[in-house]
Scaffold this motif. Structure first.
Motif, PDB file in Angstrom:
ATOM      1  N   ARG A 194       0.126   1.818   0.519  1.00 59.94           N
ATOM      2  CA  ARG A 194       1.518   1.374   0.581  1.00 59.94           C
ATOM      3  C   ARG A 194       2.516   2.525   0.562  1.00 59.94           C
ATOM      4  O   ARG A 194       3.687   2.323   0.897  1.00 59.94           O
ATOM      5  CB  ARG A 194       1.799   0.395  -0.568  1.00 59.94           C
ATOM      6  N   ASP A 195       2.077   3.717   0.179  1.00 56.26           N
ATOM      7  CA  ASP A 195       2.985   4.863   0.196  1.00 56.26           C
ATOM      8  C   ASP A 195       3.066   5.530   1.569  1.00 56.26           C
ATOM      9  O   ASP A 195       3.937   6.377   1.795  1.00 56.26           O
ATOM     10  CB  ASP A 195       2.543   5.898  -0.844  1.00 56.26           C
ATOM     11  N   LEU A 196       2.168   5.180   2.489  1.00 62.23           N
ATOM     12  CA  LEU A 196       2.235   5.740   3.840  1.00 62.23           C
ATOM     13  C   LEU A 196       3.383   5.074   4.605  1.00 62.23           C
ATOM     14  O   LEU A 196       3.458   3.848   4.669  1.00 62.23           O
ATOM     15  CB  LEU A 196       0.926   5.501   4.596  1.00 62.23           C
ATOM     16  N   ALA A 213      -3.028  -6.758   4.197  1.00 62.62           N
ATOM     17  CA  ALA A 213      -4.377  -6.200   4.237  1.00 62.62           C
ATOM     18  C   ALA A 213      -4.646  -5.624   5.626  1.00 62.62           C
ATOM     19  O   ALA A 213      -4.332  -6.250   6.639  1.00 62.62           O
ATOM     20  CB  ALA A 213      -5.394  -7.281   3.905  1.00 62.62           C
ATOM     21  N   VAL A 214      -5.249  -4.426   5.662  1.00 56.55           N
ATOM     22  CA  VAL A 214      -5.515  -3.762   6.936  1.00 56.55           C
ATOM     23  C   VAL A 214      -6.859  -3.038   6.896  1.00 56.55           C
ATOM     24  O   VAL A 214      -7.404  -2.750   5.823  1.00 56.55           O
ATOM     25  CB  VAL A 214      -4.419  -2.727   7.289  1.00 56.55           C
ATOM     26  N   ILE A 215      -7.368  -2.774   8.079  1.00 55.15           N
ATOM     27  CA  ILE A 215      -8.412  -1.770   8.265  1.00 55.15           C
ATOM     28  C   ILE A 215      -7.747  -0.647   9.044  1.00 55.15           C
ATOM     29  O   ILE A 215      -7.209  -0.874  10.129  1.00 55.15           O
ATOM     30  CB  ILE A 215      -9.632  -2.330   8.997  1.00 55.15           C
ATOM     31  N   LEU A 259      -4.463  -1.733   1.694  1.00 55.91           N
ATOM     32  CA  LEU A 259      -3.278  -2.590   1.627  1.00 55.91           C
ATOM     33  C   LEU A 259      -2.084  -1.711   1.975  1.00 55.91           C
ATOM     34  O   LEU A 259      -1.891  -0.650   1.363  1.00 55.91           O
ATOM     35  CB  LEU A 259      -3.119  -3.174   0.223  1.00 55.91           C
ATOM     36  N   MET A 260      -1.297  -2.115   2.976  1.00 56.97           N
ATOM     37  CA  MET A 260      -0.166  -1.317   3.440  1.00 56.97           C
ATOM     38  C   MET A 260       1.106  -2.144   3.402  1.00 56.97           C
ATOM     39  O   MET A 260       1.080  -3.366   3.306  1.00 56.97           O
ATOM     40  CB  MET A 260      -0.398  -0.816   4.862  1.00 56.97           C
ATOM     41  N   THR A 261       2.229  -1.443   3.517  1.00 51.30           N
ATOM     42  CA  THR A 261       3.526  -2.099   3.675  1.00 51.30           C
ATOM     43  C   THR A 261       4.277  -1.366   4.771  1.00 51.30           C
ATOM     44  O   THR A 261       4.524  -0.155   4.666  1.00 51.30           O
ATOM     45  CB  THR A 261       4.343  -2.056   2.369  1.00 51.30           C
ATOM     46  N   SER A 262       4.624  -2.080   5.839  1.00 55.60           N
ATOM     47  CA  SER A 262       5.368  -1.476   6.945  1.00 55.60           C
ATOM     48  C   SER A 262       6.791  -1.156   6.490  1.00 55.60           C
ATOM     49  O   SER A 262       7.463  -2.006   5.895  1.00 55.60           O
ATOM     50  CB  SER A 262       5.405  -2.434   8.138  1.00 55.60           C
ATOM     51  N   VAL A 263       7.245   0.061   6.775  1.00 53.88           N
ATOM     52  CA  VAL A 263       8.612   0.427   6.391  1.00 53.88           C
ATOM     53  C   VAL A 263       9.633  -0.010   7.433  1.00 53.88           C
ATOM     54  O   VAL A 263      10.832  -0.052   7.146  1.00 53.88           O
ATOM     55  CB  VAL A 263       8.733   1.947   6.140  1.00 53.88           C
ATOM     56  N   ALA A 264       9.165  -0.342   8.643  1.00 53.87           N
ATOM     57  CA  ALA A 264      10.103  -0.798   9.679  1.00 53.87           C
ATOM     58  C   ALA A 264       9.340  -1.437  10.825  1.00 53.87           C
ATOM     59  O   ALA A 264       8.227  -1.033  11.150  1.00 53.87           O
ATOM     60  CB  ALA A 264      10.932   0.369  10.206  1.00 53.87           C
ATOM     61  N   SER A 265       9.959  -2.443  11.432  1.00 55.10           N
ATOM     62  CA  SER A 265       9.444  -3.060  12.654  1.00 55.10           C
ATOM     63  C   SER A 265      10.421  -2.721  13.776  1.00 55.10           C
ATOM     64  O   SER A 265      11.522  -3.280  13.844  1.00 55.10           O
ATOM     65  CB  SER A 265       9.322  -4.579  12.490  1.00 55.10           C
TER      66      SER A 265
END
Length: 766
Positions: A256-258, A347-349, A370-376
């Motif tokens: 999630r920090d990426l 959730a991602v691979i 587990l990630m969180t997108s910072v922008a779409s």
């Protein structure tokens, strides 16, 4: 007892993992095996007796909270007109919570007595005194019936729906009260209305009046039914999707920090891939880059042989039309849990790839996280930012995300130029519709560097997936694209020779040879060579054996980047899970022995569904374009010849990219000799040569939206009007003559290609 978790740890884990609440799940999460399971069972029983947990079937949950997705019964409106609903199941000790139903504009009507499957949101603050949850509709219970599409024929007491599918003679009776106001001859959508009677046709009720069968809104529905594309999910499949819960961090790396971002079309509903890049800090890789590509972990939600899995395999892929998408997975997954929405943990691979300064991949590793997108972002936003036009959204991202992505792409371009994949730059058209489904414009899509960036990142990730699974000796499905057959290659050489170009023999064909041919083609022959090269290509397909990817100039290639919309990618994800032994569920959502055994059958099935979708999408585009051009019958258009057959010539119109037919009778009053290998026609009287890529001016004679057919008349060919010739063999034969064709006269050719091709005519008879 040392490895037995505390009661607090168990309660917290159940809260963090609402989709996994059985004793077996808890034991796996904490690594409890053997006799220690007895102690776990005792602790769970104590929590149950203390009122902290409730056992429902084989799962445990907090009895004083409603689950995030539940079934509600809608109550009568209150004095303010608000709709409240009560849960069908409540096992808490306190007062049953009150739920406010908050409909959205597009939701169907819901009233007292209706049962709905809803997503609940806990209410906090002063509002919680009036109601403790708000509810958003997922689906009305029992409203996932089989759909019917057909033409309504009005009768004395209702009418019948007749099918549009070819070869079908089945009809559905419609009672007078179930016609929904449909008029005779309208295209309608309906649903079955009760069990079939012992005698007579089954009953149906009309739910939607599509209108004129030839109108724009009808065309994608017709294609869906004509090609047998499943467009409604069985109730069991929808129920499985609705019951899915967001994946937690257990068994995953925290990514999630990426600062991962998604870059998609501006109108994209789902986002299944995210990326991030930065300069490699390793002093041994000066000028290199690290690239992260994260893909939605669909395998976590769609496990082997589940109802969702069986339906996804049957569909094979999503199908895209100008006005709708027929998804491979229900929207709860494709548009929500498996979509990497901005600011939401997903959730991602993911694959971390290291490239050198020249864009060559020198290492990679896969991660389940587990990630969180910072922008779409849209492609246009990303491109504008890179070019210096910043917005409020892109300004904070330019240094940390956008510029590093393009810097990595600049390196990948060097590797691409060395590899030389096939560079066929054929324009792609985009059909724009208004709210009523009418075509407002047809334009060719812009090809931005932002598009190419994402494509190169995805290709690199797909290669990494194939290489990893090969190294780990794990079965998978490869994306295979074989080189052209000798026959098609010889035909391409003939076309090249006719244009004064050479495609050498006696060497192993590589894409760089074709690129050299494409580059050598002049302005007059570039489209001829491009179309002919495309026609020489084999169709790509899936196979458990690796035969390489000719078009991309790659030895190993596997689809990994779109498991939301392609079943092949889901297979690759499962293979990666099994190969890495990720988490406690690797045997549950990894590639199963049964799947491995039937990989060949799966490859054939999904290769077929892919072709089915391609044909349906093409047919739909043809129908939309025919509808768009139907009020321009009689107008003149410029175009190029894109195909030649015994019965006529196909022309691609410059303005829209639509394909129309010039029947033989439209080519002039003389006999034309057809050369199937060289794809040419030659006039018997005048020696006129008609070839792929020739410029023409045509008039639109007929446009038929129902079939997508465009019939053209020839006004000019290479700047000249069609020859009238002697008329021999033309009037009765539609340009092909009857019986024996007339003798051919010797005609001097002004171009080398005419001389070359004329020598071949005795090999072909029309």
């Amino acid at each position: 007892m040392s490895n037995i978790p505390s009661k607090e740890q168990i309660l917290q884990w159940i809260t963090d993992n609402p989709g996994k609440r059985s004793k077996r799940d808890i034991a796996k999460a904490f690594g409890i095996k053997g006799a220690a399971r007895i102690d776990l069972k005792r602790i769970l029983r104590e929590l149950q007796e203390e009122g902290h947990l409730e056992k429902v079937g084989r799962t445990y949950r907090d009895p004083d909270k409603l689950p995030p997705v539940t079934i509600l019964s809608v109550q009568a409106p209150d004095d303010n007109g608000d709709l409240f609903a009560r849960p069908l199941e409540w096992h808490g000790e306190g007062v049953e919570p009150r739920v406010l139903y908050t409909p959205r504009t597009a939701d169907p009507a819901v009233g007292q007595g209706d049962r709905i499957l809803a997503k609940l949101f806990a209410v906090e603050g002063s509002d919680a005194e009036d109601h403790q949850y708000t509810a958003k509709l997922i689906r009305k219970i029992g409203t996932n019936p089989r759909k019917i599409l057909g033409i309504f024929r009005k009768g004395a007491e209702g009418g019948v729906i007749t099918p549009i599918s070819k070869g079908s003679d089945k009809e559905w009776q419609v009672r007078a009260g179930d016609t929904h106001g449909a008029k005779d001859g309208e295209l309608v959508e309906g649903e079955l209305a009760g069990p079939k009677a012992r005698m007579g046709a089954p009953r149906a009720r009309i739910t939607t009046r599509v209108g004129d069968p030839g109108a724009a809104r009808a065309v994608s529905l017709i294609a869906i039914h004509e090609h047998g594309i499943p467009d409604s999910f069985p109730n069991k499949v929808v129920a499985e999707a609705d019951a899915a819960k967001p994946a937690g961090l257990t068994g995953r790396e925290d990514l999630r920090d990426l600062p991962l971002i998604t870059i998609d079309p501006a109108d994209a509903r789902d986002h299944d891939d995210a990326c991030y890049a930065h300069a490699d800090e390793d002093p041994g890789n000066k000028g290199g880059h690290v690239i992260w590509v994260a893909i939605a972990d669909v395998a976590h939600y769609v496990t082997p042989d589940s109802a969702l899995d069986r339906e996804a395999r049957k569909r094979g892929n999503s199908t895209y039309f100008p006005d709708r998408v027929v998804p491979m997975l229900p929207d709860r997954l494709s548009g929500d849990l498996c979509s990497l929405h901005e600011g939401v943990p997903r959730a991602v691979i993911a694959v971390r790839m290291v490239i050198d300064a020249r864009g060559e991949k020198i290492g990679h590793t896969f991660h389940r996280g587990l990630m969180t997108s910072v922008a779409s972002l849209s492609y246009e936003e990303a491109q504008a930012a890179q070019e210096g036009t910043l917005s409020e959204r892109t300004a904070p991202l330019i240094e940390g995300s956008i510029r590093p992505l393009f810097a990595a792409y600049d390196a990948l371009k060097i590797a691409r130029a060395k590899r030389q994949p096939l560079e066929l730059d054929l324009p792609e058209r985009r059909i724009e519709l208004d709210d009523a489904g009418n075509v407002t414009s047809v334009a060719f899509k812009d090809r931005l560097d932002a598009h190419r960036l994402i494509e190169e990142f995805m290709v690199l990730a797909n290669v990494a997936a194939a290489e990893t699974l090969i190294a780990k000796r794990t079965p998978l499905l490869f994306r295979v694209h074989e080189e052209p057959s000798p026959e098609k290659l010889e035909a391409l050489r003939e076309v090249a020779a006719s244009a004064g170009l050479t495609l050498a023999k006696g060497q192993v064909l590589q894409t760089r040879h074709l690129n050299a041919l494409l580059k050598a083609a002049g302005e007059d022959t570039s489209e001829l060579i491009s179309i002919s090269t495309l026609r020489s290509m084999q169709q790509a397909y899936y196979n458990p054996e690796n035969f390489g990817h000719f078009g991309l100039a790659l030895k190993s290639y596997a689809h990994f980047t779109s498991p939301i919309r392609r079943y092949a990618d889901l297979i690759v994800h499962r293979a990666l899970i099994a190969a890495h032994g990720w988490g406690p569920d690797a045997k549950i959502d990894g590639l199963s022995p049964d799947e491995i055994e039937r990989l060949e059958d799966t490859a054939k099935l999904i290769s077929g569904t892919e072709r089915r979708s391609m044909v349906a999408e093409r047919d739909t585009s043809d129908r939309y374009l025919a509808a768009y051009l139907s009020d321009r019958v009689g107008a003149e258009f410029g175009g190029r010849i894109s195909g030649i057959a015994r019965f006529g010539v196909f022309v691609k119109l410059d303005e829209t990219g639509a394909d129309g037919l010039l029947p033989m009778r439209a080519l002039g009053q003389e006999y034309f000799h057809f050369d199937a290998e060289a794809q040419t026609l030659m006039g018997a009287d005048t020696g006129t040569m008609i070839s792929i890529g020739d410029r023409v001016l045509v008039k639109l004679a007929e446009a038929v939206p129902v079939t997508g057919g465009l019939i053209l008349e020839l006004l000019e060919h290479d700047g000249k009007a069609p020859s009238r010739g002697s008329g021999r063999g033309a009037r009765k034969g539609g340009g092909r003559g009857r019986g024996k064709p007339p003798a051919r006269r010797k005609v001097s050719a002004s171009k080398a290609r005419k001389t070359k091709l004329r020598k071949k005519q005795d090999r072909s008879r029309p």
